[in-house]
Scaffold this active site. Structure first.
Site, short mmCIF file in Angstrom:
data_model
loop_
_atom_site.label_atom_id
_atom_site.label_comp_id
_atom_site.label_asym_id
_atom_site.label_seq_id
_atom_site.Cartn_x
_atom_site.Cartn_y
_atom_site.Cartn_z
N GLY A 1 0.81 -1.21 0.00
CA GLY A 1 0.00 0.00 0.00
C GLY A 1 0.85 1.26 0.00
N GLY B 1 -5.78 5.90 2.22
CA GLY B 1 -5.63 7.33 2.04
C GLY B 1 -4.93 7.62 0.73
CD GLU C 1 1.26 0.18 -3.29
OE1 GLU C 1 1.32 -1.00 -2.95
OE2 GLU C 1 0.20 0.87 -3.22
CE LYS D 1 -3.50 1.76 -3.83
NZ LYS D 1 -2.35 1.80 -2.92
NE ARG E 1 -0.45 3.09 11.78
CZ ARG E 1 -0.91 1.86 11.66
NH1 ARG E 1 -0.73 0.99 12.65
NH2 ARG E 1 -1.52 1.46 10.55
NE ARG F 1 2.77 5.66 4.25
CZ ARG F 1 2.45 6.70 3.48
NH1 ARG F 1 3.40 7.33 2.81
NH2 ARG F 1 1.20 7.11 3.38
CD GLN G 1 -6.48 -1.13 2.02
OE1 GLN G 1 -7.26 -1.77 1.36
NE2 GLN G 1 -6.86 -0.09 2.73
#
Length: 423
Positions: A12, A40, A14, A16, A301, A303, A222
Site C-alpha cells: 500500500g 488514504g 504506493e 495510486k 504513523r 512508515r 492498499q
C-alpha cells in the site's frame, strides 16, 4: 470498452491516487472496488494537497462518473466529511457520484470492536488502523452486516440495534463495553445525509456503461501484499486487493479486464506489523522516510522503509497479470550514491530463491542485493523523459529486465505534472 484496473504492488501507499488523477482524463468512469477509510489516496495539484479515503480519485474531473462499489466498506461519517471538504474547495460532485446499495456500512460499534480486538492481541497486534474495517468485513462474511441499501428500509434503526447488541456481546467476552453512545448522534446524522445521495445497484450502472462503450478505470486500495488470501497473512487487510477483487467488488466479469496498471515505489514501505524483508533500521531507512515524507495519510504513523523487493514484486505482478508498471517517488532517492535492489532471498537452510515464501519462512529470510549507481541529481524539475539521468534510466532498465514488464510511467515529484510517460 474494457475495464482497466489500477492496483498497488507492495504494502500500500504506493501513490495510486496520483496515478488515477493523471490517467483519469482519458476515462469516463473511476470505480473504487474495495477497502474503506483505512486507505488514504493523496493527490497534489495546483499547489494543494488533497487526501481521499473513500471517494474515488476521479472526483476532481467534472466529466467523470465516480462509483463506490459493492466491495467497499463505507463509514458514513468519514464519507460526509470528505464530501464537505470537496464542497469547501469548490468541487461539484453531486451529479457524478454513485454509491452501491450493496456496500457494507461501518457502524460506530465496528470501530469500537476494532480497538478491543486489536488490544486483545497483545504483542501480536496486526497494526490495524482502528477504522472498523476488519469487524465490518467479518460481519459481511458472517452474513450479519448492514448494507447501504438498508438505510432506505423503514426498520433500519431496529436492524442497527440488533447489530450493536451482537457487537456488545462480543465486547463483553473481552470484558469491555462498546461505549459508543457519544458517537451515535453523529452517525445517524451522517446516515440522513447518505440517504440524499445517489444510491443504486452500481453493478447495473457499470455494465450499462460498458455497453455504451464507456472507458472504466477500477481503483484499488492498499496493495497486493496486503491481500486477504495472498498477502503476508495474518498481517493483511480484510479484502481482496488484487485484480480479482475488481470483478467481485464492482460486479464486472473477468472478460472485461484489459490493462492492469501496477503501482510501485522506487523503494519499499510498509505500515503496521508483519514481515518486511528489505526493511532498513539504520540511517539510510530514516533518510528515505524523511525524504519521502513517509507518514501515513490516514493515521500519520511513520512508515517502515527499505529497498525495493523484486521477489515480492514478481509475485504481485504474477497474481495481477500486470501489463505495465508505474514507478513512483523516484525523486526520493536523489541523494543516494548507491541504489540497492533485492533480487533473491536466502532461506534459513542456506538456499536461495526468487519466489515469495509464506509467512513462516518469510520472516526468517535474508535479502540478497544487487547494487546500482545513484543519480545524485534533482529530478523534480525534469519534464522531458529524455532528460532523465543515465543512472536512473539504467535503474529502470534493470527493473524491466528482471520483472519482464515495461515501466511506462515514472513519477519524479508529488505534483500531477511531475509524472513522466516513458512509452
Amino acid at each position: 470498452m474494457p475495464v482497466d484496473v489500477l492496483v498497488g504492488l507492495q504494502w500500500g501507499d504506493e501513490g495510486k491516487g496520483k496515478i488515477v488523477d493523471v490517467l483519469a482524463p482519458t476515462y469516463d468512469v473511476v470505480a473504487r472496488f474495495q477497502g474503506g477509510p483505512n486507505a488514504g489516496h493523496t493527490l497534489f495539484f495546483d499547489g494543494v494537497k488533497h487526501v481521499l479515503h473513500q471517494v474515488p480519485s476521479g472526483i476532481f474531473h467534472p466529466h467523470i462518473i465516480n462509483v463506490v462499489g459493492n466491495g467497499v466498506v463505507l463509514d458514513p461519517v468519514v464519507f460526509r466529511g470528505e464530501l464537505q471538504k470537496l464542497t469547501d474547495r469548490g468541487i461539484q460532485w453531486g451529479e457524478n457520484l454513485f454509491i452501491s446499495q450493496k456496500a457494507q456500512l461501518i457502524l460506530p460499534s465496528h470501530r469500537a470492536l476494532d480497538r478491543i480486538l486489536e488490544e486483545a492481541r497483545g504483542g501480536g497486534k496486526i497494526g490495524s488502523t482502528l477504522k472498523g474495517i476488519g469487524p465490518t468485513y467479518q460481519d459481511k462474511v458472517g452474513r450479519t452486516g448492514l448494507r447501504v441499501g438498508d438505510i432506505l428500509l423503514p426498520d433500519f434503526k431496529e436492524r442497527y440495534a440488533e447489530a450493536v447488541a451482537r457487537h456488545a456481546q462480543l465486547a463483553a467476552f473481552y470484558q469491555q463495553d462498546l461505549a459508543i453512545e457519544a458517537h451515535e448522534a453523529e452517525f445517524f446524522s451522517a446516515i440522513d445525509f447518505l440517504r440524499t445521495l445517489q444510491l443504486t445497484n452500481t453493478e447495473y450502472l457499470l455494465n450499462d456503461l460498458l455497453r455504451q462503450n464507456k472507458r472504466i478505470l477500477a481503483e484499488g486500495a492498499q496493495g497486493a501484499m496486503l491481500d486477504i488470501d495472498f498477502g503476508t497473512y495474518p498481517f493483511v487487510t480484510s479484502s481482496s486487493t488484487i485484480v480479482a477483487g475488481a470483478c467481485t467488488g464492482l460486479g464486472v466479469a473477468p472478460s472485461h479486464i484489459d490493462k492492469v496498471y501496477g503501482i510501485s515505489k522506487a523503494y519499499c514501505t510498509r505500515v503496521g506489523s508483519g514481515p518486511f524483508p528489505t526493511e532498513l533500521h539504520d540511517e539510510v531507512g530514516e533518510q528515505i522516510r524523511q525524504a519521502g515524507h513517509e507518514f501515513g495519510s490516514t493515521t500519520g504513523r511513520p512508515r517502515r522503509c527499505g529497498w525495493i523487493d523484486l521477489p515480492a514484486l514478481r509475485y504481485s505482478i504474477m497474481l495481477n497479470g500486470v501489463t505495465e508498471i508505474h514507478l513512483m517517488k523516484a525523486d526520493v532517492l536523489d541523494e543516494f550514491d548507491e541504489i540497492r535492489v533485492c533480487t533473491h532471498y536466502q532461506l534459513p537452510n542456506g538456499e536461495t530463491t526468487d519466489q515469495f515464501p509464506d509467512y513462516g519462512t518469510l520472516q526468517n529470510v535474508t535479502p540478497i542485493y544487487h547494487s546500482l549507481p545513484g543519480w545524485r541529481t534533482t529530478l523534480q524539475k525534469i519534464t522531458d523523459p529524455e532528460a532523465l539521468p543515465q543512472s536512473l534510466k539504467e535503474y529502470l532498465r534493470y527493473l524491466e529486465e528482471n520483472l519482464s514488464v515495461p515501466v511506462s510511467i515514472v513519477s519524479v515529484g508529488p505534483d500531477r505534472v511531475s509524472t513522466l510517460h516513458l512509452n
